[in-house]
Design a protein around this motif. Structure first.
Motif, short mmCIF file in Angstrom:
data_model
loop_
_atom_site.label_atom_id
_atom_site.label_comp_id
_atom_site.label_asym_id
_atom_site.label_seq_id
_atom_site.Cartn_x
_atom_site.Cartn_y
_atom_site.Cartn_z
N ILE A 1 -4.23 3.65 9.24
CA ILE A 1 -4.33 2.20 9.08
C ILE A 1 -3.53 1.49 10.18
CG2 ILE A 1 -3.88 0.27 7.55
CD1 ILE A 1 -4.49 2.02 5.24
N GLY A 2 -2.26 1.92 10.37
CA GLY A 2 -1.44 1.25 11.36
C GLY A 2 -1.87 1.52 12.78
N LEU B 1 10.16 18.56 3.23
CA LEU B 1 10.16 17.76 4.47
C LEU B 1 11.05 18.36 5.56
CD1 LEU B 1 8.76 15.31 5.49
CD2 LEU B 1 10.61 13.91 4.62
N LEU C 1 12.01 7.78 -2.94
CA LEU C 1 11.15 8.65 -2.15
C LEU C 1 11.99 9.34 -1.08
CD1 LEU C 1 7.85 6.73 -1.36
CD2 LEU C 1 8.21 8.61 -2.94
N ASP C 2 11.70 10.63 -0.82
CA ASP C 2 12.47 11.28 0.24
C ASP C 2 11.97 10.87 1.62
OD1 ASP C 2 10.13 12.56 -0.01
OD2 ASP C 2 10.91 14.60 -0.07
N ILE C 3 10.96 9.98 1.68
CA ILE C 3 10.53 9.45 2.97
C ILE C 3 10.72 7.94 3.00
CG2 ILE C 3 8.85 11.25 3.48
CD1 ILE C 3 6.81 8.87 2.59
N SER D 1 2.86 -1.60 8.16
CA SER D 1 1.78 -1.58 9.13
C SER D 1 0.49 -2.17 8.54
CB SER D 1 1.54 -0.16 9.65
OG SER D 1 1.05 0.64 8.62
N LEU D 2 0.47 -2.42 7.22
CA LEU D 2 -0.68 -3.08 6.60
C LEU D 2 -0.64 -4.59 6.82
CD1 LEU D 2 -0.87 -1.30 3.15
CD2 LEU D 2 -2.68 -1.37 4.82
N LEU E 1 15.54 10.74 5.46
CA LEU E 1 14.69 9.56 5.50
C LEU E 1 14.83 8.73 4.23
CD1 LEU E 1 11.38 11.01 6.97
CD2 LEU E 1 12.59 9.07 7.88
N VAL F 1 -13.35 -12.20 2.06
CA VAL F 1 -12.24 -11.88 2.95
C VAL F 1 -11.21 -13.00 2.92
CG1 VAL F 1 -11.66 -11.26 5.30
CG2 VAL F 1 -13.84 -10.59 4.37
N HIS G 1 -16.61 -6.46 8.52
CA HIS G 1 -16.56 -5.98 7.14
C HIS G 1 -16.50 -4.47 7.10
CE1 HIS G 1 -18.40 -9.78 5.10
NE2 HIS G 1 -17.21 -9.98 5.64
N VAL H 1 8.06 1.56 6.92
CA VAL H 1 7.32 1.33 8.16
C VAL H 1 5.81 1.43 7.90
CG1 VAL H 1 6.92 2.22 10.47
CG2 VAL H 1 9.21 2.19 9.54
N ALA H 2 5.42 2.44 7.09
CA ALA H 2 3.99 2.68 6.87
C ALA H 2 3.36 1.51 6.12
CB ALA H 2 3.80 3.98 6.11
N LEU I 1 -1.17 6.34 6.07
CA LEU I 1 -1.07 4.89 6.24
C LEU I 1 -0.71 4.54 7.68
CD1 LEU I 1 0.87 3.58 3.12
CD2 LEU I 1 -1.54 3.38 3.61
N PHE I 2 0.27 5.26 8.22
CA PHE I 2 0.85 4.90 9.51
C PHE I 2 -0.14 5.17 10.64
CE2 PHE I 2 4.11 5.57 12.91
CZ PHE I 2 4.52 4.27 12.94
N PRO J 1 -0.34 -6.78 9.39
CA PRO J 1 -1.17 -7.55 10.31
C PRO J 1 -2.59 -7.77 9.80
CG PRO J 1 -0.40 -5.52 11.34
CD PRO J 1 0.31 -5.65 10.07
N PHE J 2 -3.07 -6.90 8.88
CA PHE J 2 -4.45 -7.05 8.43
C PHE J 2 -4.66 -8.32 7.64
CE2 PHE J 2 -4.63 -2.62 9.50
CZ PHE J 2 -5.74 -2.68 10.30
N ASP K 1 13.21 20.89 -1.02
CA ASP K 1 12.61 19.81 -0.25
C ASP K 1 11.73 20.38 0.85
OD1 ASP K 1 12.15 17.25 0.31
OD2 ASP K 1 14.22 16.71 0.81
N LEU L 1 -13.03 -3.38 7.59
CA LEU L 1 -12.17 -3.59 6.41
C LEU L 1 -12.45 -2.56 5.33
CD1 LEU L 1 -12.17 -7.47 6.09
CD2 LEU L 1 -10.41 -6.00 7.02
N LEU M 1 -3.57 11.92 -17.04
CA LEU M 1 -3.49 10.63 -16.35
C LEU M 1 -3.81 10.78 -14.86
CD1 LEU M 1 -2.64 7.65 -16.86
CD2 LEU M 1 -0.43 8.29 -15.94
N PHE N 1 10.43 5.84 6.12
CA PHE N 1 9.09 5.95 6.69
C PHE N 1 8.07 5.16 5.87
CE2 PHE N 1 5.18 8.55 7.36
CZ PHE N 1 4.97 8.12 8.65
N TRP O 1 3.75 9.68 -21.31
CA TRP O 1 3.39 8.26 -21.36
C TRP O 1 4.62 7.38 -21.31
CZ3 TRP O 1 -1.17 6.51 -20.26
CH2 TRP O 1 -2.27 7.36 -20.42
N VAL P 1 5.54 7.06 -17.78
CA VAL P 1 4.64 6.12 -17.11
C VAL P 1 5.06 4.69 -17.42
CG1 VAL P 1 2.28 5.23 -17.08
CG2 VAL P 1 2.69 7.68 -17.00
N GLY Q 1 2.27 8.75 3.73
CA GLY Q 1 2.85 7.85 4.73
C GLY Q 1 2.19 8.02 6.08
#
Lengths: 165, 380
Positions: free
Chosen positions: A63-64, A127, B114-116, B126-127, B176, B83, A30, B122-123, A59-60, B129-130, A125, A33, A3, B119, B5, B8, A56
């Protein structure tokens, strides 16, 4: 895992397609984007590699941070937001720069001595280990602090350039 | 069916349930916000919507939802179709995606721990505003564009104090993961670090665009801001996304500062965690509604100045205070949970007093400067 490979294949195709659209889009908005879509796919690949922290960060930061800066730069550029703004067509020189850059990077990666089998598996862990390594004097404390000094310099420089005369 | 499966399938079902949850909660919350706001303004709010509205017009939102679903979707001629259509989708998707890590109860009542977690919130945010930029840009409407400009400058700026104050629960609990942050709160963090809670609350209110920070859609200035041109369910999607964001901000605040699902009898009945969490979130949500009903709208320069000249420095000062005081107490041998909480609370109150002093001093000197500028009164 079957998968995981399937998801990687789909995400990879979308990522490459988005990256191609970044350079072929006629409107610069465009292109921005599509760049975000491509960044997002990279974040999914990090998730597939079981590294949610890197996802993360992707993304941060990308993208951010970078994508927002790109879009803000487009927004404050004259006429860039209007419908019929075309990206400057200086395609051939851009292609030469991009292909030579790609060549250098590909050559570097081929030259690199990559390990063929997984290194030491991290126990538990990962992290906290990453965090501890960043602030450990025997680890990466000095580069970490140098980066923070650099960022402060950038901040002060931006304030100096942007001050009202 | 193999185990992989089945795993999943489990995750997919969990994700589906978790995506339904905020949508269902929002149906109720829209009614609740309208009722509460009406009472605050000495009105009755919705009372009945024909025969089927139920007691206290409980089903008013269903009627509104059905009405909005049947309306025509109008895409303006000059708009950038792709868009334009993607923007509301992204808005709702981002609003729901945050719910993947929110722990509704002790164990199992969470899609992934998630261990974050903190975070990730926040991450993903941050999408957001788009979707506003996309809506504002593709509409080809000057009001929509102004709304998008405002949204970006506001949201990008307020992310900084939000993250700074988010670091304090993370630092105090040493994790976190939202689940671990809740488990570490033997004393709710609002009693340990009230300054951080205040900064986080104000930054969240600005992030979700609630009054007094409601500049991106300022209905009396720029029609409806970035979603001026939207109609039908696409408008509904923005409205829905906004309400989900309000709920999410309240839930995240409850998780970080009010102890999340913790409450009496949760150990015996884990499902009770949802009730406690939602009650706490409802409390925070109603403060937002109170703001909405009672606050005037700030100007864009006031909003930005409030962020960069007040919230960011305060967040940095709070971060330094908590880190240094906590470290000093650990070095001095104070390790008991209650003692540390009391010490940090004292430090926070001192910081709050200092800030109040500085603020009153600045406002006094500003007033004095202004009174000097006033032209002298000339007596005849």
């Amino acid at each position: 895992m079957y998968l995981g490979q399937l998801i990687f294949l789909i995400v990879g195709c979308v990522m490459v397609a988005a990256a191609i659209r970044v350079v072929t889009s006629h409107r610069i908005f465009h292109a921005a984007l599509w760049l975000i879509a491509s960044f997002f796919c990279v974040a999914i690949v990090y998730m597939l590699l079981e590294s949610p922290f890197m996802a993360g960060i992707q993304l941060f930061i990308y993208i951010g941070g970078i994508a927002v800066l790109t879009v803000v730069a487009i927004m404050v550029t004259k006429d860039a937001m209007s419908a019929d703004s075309r990206t400057v067509s200086n395609g051939w020189s851009a292609a030469i720069v991009a292909i030579s850059l790609f060549g250098v990077m590909a050559w570097t990666i081929v030259q690199l001595d990559l390990p063929t089998e997984p290194g030491m598996p991290v126990s538990g862990d990962s992290l906290p280990l990453l965090g501890a390594a960043l602030v450990d004097p025997g680890g990466y404390l000095l580069p970490f602090e140098v980066v923070s000094v650099l960022l402060t310099v950038v901040l002060i420089g931006a304030l100096f350039l942007g001050r009202e005369h | 069916m193999t185990d992989a499966w089945r795993g999943v399938l489990n995750v997919l079902l969990g994700a589906f349930a978790m995506a339904i949850f905020p949508l269902a909660a929002v149906i109720f919350l829209i009614w609740e916000a309208r009722k509460v706001m009406a009472r605050m303004q000495d009105r009755l709010g919705p009372t009945n919507a024909g025969t089927y509205a139920g007691p206290f017009a409980l089903f008013q939102t269903f009627a509104d939802a059905i009405k909005i679903l049947t309306k025509e979707l109008i895409i303006p001629t000059g708009a950038d179709r792709g868009v334009f259509v993607m923007a509301p989708v992204l808005m709702v998707a981002v609003a729901i995606a945050v719910w993947a890590v929110i722990p509704l109860g002790p164990t199992g009542l969470q899609v992934v721990d998630l261990d974050i977690g903190a975070f990730y919130v926040v991450a993903i945010s941050s999408l957001a505003p788009f979707s506003m930029i996309m809506a504002g840009w593709s509409s080809r409407n000057k009001y929509a564009e102004v709304g998008a400009f405002r949204a970006v400058s506001q949201i990008v700026g307020y992310e900084i104090p939000q993250v700074l104050s988010l670091l304090i629960p993370v630092m105090l609990s040493g994790s976190l993961s939202l689940q671990s942050i809740i488990r570490a709160q033997n004393v709710p963090y609002i009693l340990v670090a009230p300054v951080a809670a205040l900064v986080f609350f104000l930054a969240s209110a600005a992030e979700v665009g609630r009054l007094p920070f409601e500049l991106a859609e300022a209905d009396s200035e720029i029609v409806a801001g970035f979603f001026t041109e939207y109609s039908g369910m696409m408008f509904g999607a923005f409205y829905l996304g906004e309400f989900i964001n309000n709920l999410t901000a309240s839930v995240i605040f409850s998780v970080l500062f009010l102890g999340g699902w913790r409450g009496p009898w949760v150990d015996q009945v884990p499902l009770l965690g949802i009730v406690w969490l939602m009650l706490k979130a409802l409390l925070v949500f109603n403060v937002l509604v109170l703001f909405w009903a009672a606050m005037p709208r700030l100007r864009i320069d006031q909003v930005l100045a409030f962020n960069w000249k007040f919230l960011v420095p305060l967040g940095l000062a709070e971060l330094l205070t908590v880190a240094l005081v906590d470290k000093a107490m650990v070095t001095a041998g104070v390790t008991g949970g209650i003692e540390r909480a009391a010490g940090l609370l004292a430090a926070n109150l001192l910081l709050g007093l200092a800030v109040a002093g500085v603020l009153s001093q600045t406002s006094r000197s500003t007033r004095q400067r202004q009174s000097f500028r006033r032209p002298p009164v000339v007596h005849p």
